[in-house]
Structures are given as C-alpha cells and as structure tokens.
Design an enzyme around this catalytic site. Structure first.
Site, PDB file in Angstrom:
ATOM      1  N   CYS A 106      77.589  15.633   5.862  1.00 10.67           N
ATOM      2  CA  CYS A 106      77.388  16.327   7.043  1.00 10.67           C
ATOM      3  C   CYS A 106      76.849  15.089   8.340  1.00 10.67           C
ATOM      4  O   CYS A 106      77.001  15.609   9.101  1.00 10.67           O
ATOM      5  CB  CYS A 106      76.291  17.143   7.570  1.00 10.67           C
ATOM      6  SG  CYS A 106      74.829  16.927   5.699  1.00 10.67           S
ATOM      7  N   SER A 136      67.705  21.880   7.672  1.00  8.33           N
ATOM      8  CA  SER A 136      68.753  23.162   6.672  1.00  8.33           C
ATOM      9  C   SER A 136      69.534  22.378   5.444  1.00  8.33           C
ATOM     10  O   SER A 136      70.573  22.936   5.016  1.00  8.33           O
ATOM     11  CB  SER A 136      69.585  23.661   8.504  1.00  8.33           C
ATOM     12  OG  SER A 136      70.389  23.161   8.578  1.00  8.33           O
ATOM     13  N   LYS A 190      76.337   6.794  -0.171  1.00 10.74           N
ATOM     14  CA  LYS A 190      77.685   8.182  -0.002  1.00 10.74           C
ATOM     15  C   LYS A 190      77.832   8.320   1.510  1.00 10.74           C
ATOM     16  O   LYS A 190      79.291   7.524   0.823  1.00 10.74           O
ATOM     17  CB  LYS A 190      77.082   9.747  -0.051  1.00 10.74           C
ATOM     18  CG  LYS A 190      76.391   9.785  -0.916  1.00 10.74           C
ATOM     19  CD  LYS A 190      76.708  11.360  -1.590  1.00 10.74           C
ATOM     20  CE  LYS A 190      75.589  11.855  -1.217  1.00 10.74           C
ATOM     21  NZ  LYS A 190      75.113  13.294  -0.959  1.00 10.74           N
ATOM     22  N   HIS A 218      72.349  18.063  13.259  1.00 14.92           N
ATOM     23  CA  HIS A 218      71.865  16.555  12.949  1.00 14.92           C
ATOM     24  C   HIS A 218      72.170  15.665  14.621  1.00 14.92           C
ATOM     25  O   HIS A 218      73.034  16.359  15.180  1.00 14.92           O
ATOM     26  CB  HIS A 218      72.556  15.804  12.010  1.00 14.92           C
ATOM     27  CG  HIS A 218      72.164  16.486  10.200  1.00 14.92           C
ATOM     28  ND1 HIS A 218      71.630  16.778  10.072  1.00 14.92           N
ATOM     29  CD2 HIS A 218      73.044  16.407   9.558  1.00 14.92           C
ATOM     30  CE1 HIS A 218      71.410  17.352   9.328  1.00 14.92           C
ATOM     31  NE2 HIS A 218      72.605  16.492   8.111  1.00 14.92           N
TER      32      HIS A 218
HETATM   33  C1  11C Z   1      70.750  16.843   3.353  1.00 13.60           C
HETATM   34  N1  11C Z   1      73.275  15.563   4.374  1.00 13.60           N
HETATM   35  O1  11C Z   1      70.782  17.187   4.667  1.00 13.60           O
HETATM   36  C2  11C Z   1      72.101  16.557   3.174  1.00 13.60           C
HETATM   37  C3  11C Z   1      72.623  17.701   2.285  1.00 13.60           C
HETATM   38  O2  11C Z   1      76.379  15.243   0.717  1.00 13.60           O
HETATM   39  O3  11C Z   1      77.493  16.684   1.113  1.00 13.60           O
HETATM   40  C4  11C Z   1      74.415  17.518   1.893  1.00 13.60           C
HETATM   41  C5  11C Z   1      74.820  16.260   1.144  1.00 13.60           C
HETATM   42  C6  11C Z   1      76.451  16.044   0.808  1.00 13.60           C
HETATM   43  O4  11C Z   1      70.183  16.829   2.360  1.00 13.60           O
END
Ligand code: 11C
Length: 312
Positions: A106, A136, A190, A218
């Site tokens: 995200c 979230s 990632k 975000h």
């Molecule tokens: C979080 N971004 O806010 C993460 C969740 O690589 O799909 C999603 C993690 C992903 O905790």
C-alpha cells in the site's frame, strides 16, 4: 464502467462459512475456500494474506481462473507481473505465465504512481522515504486497538498492546512487519524490492516505515535523486498530466494534503514538491493516499479492468 458479472462469490476459511457480506446491492453468503469450484470464475481476488495465497491460489489457477493477489507471496516471482496500471501496465501481458498478477504494498502503489512519470523523464537514481502508515494497514483488529486504547487513556486506564508491538494511542513507532538481520524491517525490504521491480532495477532506495495513530490513509515523505536535470516546476508540470494524481501546488490555497483530507478518495495526492538545495537534480515531496483504496482494493480492481479490456 459497468461489466456483466454472471457469477460472483465470496469464499473464506471455515470460520466464516455462512456469514453475509455486502457487495453493492447484493448480499453474498460466504462459502468455504477448501472445495470452492473456481472453474466457472474468470477472475478471483485473493486478499487474505500470504499463507492463504500460497495454499489456495494453485487451486484456482489450475482451473483456468486468473488470480489478482493482494498478498506479498508472489510479488517477487519473475513469472508474476507486479502491476500498478499507471506505472507498468505493459507488464500485464505476462499474466498468463502463471495466471497470477500481484498487486503491490500500500506504500509502493502511491510512490510508483507518482514517481514513474518522473523516472520516464529524468531517470531515478535513489529514493529516500519515510512512511507514516495508518493502523488500517494492519487490519480491523489493529483499528480496534487504536480506538480502544485511546478511549481507555481518557479514563486513566491502560490497554496493553496485542496487535502492535507498542502502545499506538498517542504514540508512533518505526516498526512494521518483522526485523531482518540487517536492522531493516520486512515492510521496508518489500517496498525497496517492489520499487526496483516496477520503476527500474537500478533504483536504489532507503525506506523507514513508521506506524502512526491514524485510522485511514498513509502519508509518505520522499527525497528523490535523478540522473538527469529536473526541478520542482518541471516535476509539477509532468504530474499535472496524470488522471490519478491530485497535485497541490505551492501556489494553491490548500498547499498540502493530510491523511484525513484524502480518506475515502481514489487519488494519490502530491504536495510540497521542492528542490533539494543540498544536492543537484534532487526533489523532496509529500504524498498522501487512502491505503484501503488506491493502496489496496482500487489498484486490484484497476488491474482486473485492464485484464478484461485487453484480454478477456
Ligand atoms: C501495514 N502495509 O500497513 C502493511 C500491510 O505488503 O501487503 C500490507 C503489507 C503488504 O501493516
């Protein structure tokens, strides 16, 4: 745009069998994934985490169903395209190698939506980013934890953290995912790899992911060094062309966007684009986007729309 959907189903683990979920005006009864018949389904969205994707996606693809996977499990498989339509739509042609298309993290999605048009113009060398990620992103129980912990504090009570590693109410921490041996986190690692796969393999990045006590959206602070000459004015001109970006220019009344301004909308909001005076060909900028929409569901739906348009 309207599509003719002949069959739509919702499946989940045995715990959820029989539960009702809403899809537009329809109420769908959740069935079990274990013996779900994927042979009549053209496209399936998997949004239940890596373990479920690993175990169950082959069951769908072996029946000719194309899977759009929200988890990180297949993102770095060279035979699985990792798609953000605004950035690397042409990679979608490889969808049928494994019948799987992955949707990124995200934070990656708004970053590449913003930076790919600038990379096309001036070639990105290095990205330094700090993320400010809402709860979230970690799911409903995480949202409940922020809500209940905040309420408890107001009556001088303490609710120890269960989902998060530390108290999230009235706090923030640089810890999303697990820690790697080198001190980075899995979330940071990632995002770096996804930027290389989507923008270009030579992009170097250093990411710090921070969880903040915000429910939805975000925010990301970026510092980006380019190989070729580019300045803030030129970058604004390029980004103005994108239908997916709302640009807040320094001359606008609303000079920047914050998470609460963008929750519930589909755009990537870009503001505070400025020249970094400490280094040539380097810009700083601020991005906000709804992590549940462009950061997640919307990107997966856009992938499906492109698949239908081009191949089905
Ligand atoms: C979080 N971004 O806010 C993460 C969740 O690589 O799909 C999603 C993690 C992903 O905790």
């Amino acid at each position: 745009k309207k599509y003719n959907i002949a069959v739509i189903g919702a499946t989940a683990s045995n715990d959820s069998i029989g539960t009702d979920i809403q899809f537009g005006n329809l109420t769908l009864k959740v069935s079990t994934l274990d013996n779900f018949n994927f042979s009549k389904i053209d496209i399936a969205f998997f949004a239940a985490g890596s373990k479920i994707s690993r175990e169950h996606i082959p069951q769908a693809t072996s029946k000719g169903c194309i899977v759009i996977d929200k988890s990180s499990f297949f993102r770095f498989d060279k035979d699985v395209p990792l798609i953000v339509p605004e950035a690397n739509l042409s990679d979608i042609k490889n969808y049928n190698i494994k019948n799987i298309i992955a949707s990124p993290n995200c934070c990656t999605i708004p970053i590449v939506t913003t930076l790919k048009p600038l990379d096309n113009e001036a070639i990105i060398k290095r990205i330094v980013a700090s993320t400010y990620q809402s709860v979230s992103g970690a799911g409903k129980l995480a949202m409940d934890e922020l809500y209940n912990q905040t309420k408890a504090k107001y009556i001088f009570d303490d609710l120890p953290p269960k989902i998060f590693p530390k108290q999230i109410a009235f706090n923030l921490f640089p810890h999303i995912g697990d820690f790697n041996q080198d001190g980075s986190t899995t979330e940071e690692f990632k995002i770096s790899l996804e930027l290389e796969k989507i923008i270009n393999p030579y992009v170097k990045s250093n990411i710090t992911c921070v969880r903040v006590p915000v429910f939805i959206s975000h925010a990301i602070s970026l510092n980006v060094e380019f190989k070729k000459q580019i300045n803030a004015k030129e970058a604004e001109k390029i980004l103005k062309e994108s239908d997916s970006i709302k640009l807040h220019s320094i001359s606008d009344k609303l000079q920047y966007s914050s998470p609460i301004d963008v929750a519930g909308d589909d755009f990537v909001h870009v503001s505070r684009i400025r020249n970094d005076k400490s280094q040539k060909n380097t810009l700083s900028l601020w991005i906000t986007s709804d992590n549940l929409r462009k950061g997640a569901a919307l990107n997966a739906v856009q992938i499906a729309e492109e698949l239908v348009k081009q191949y089905l």
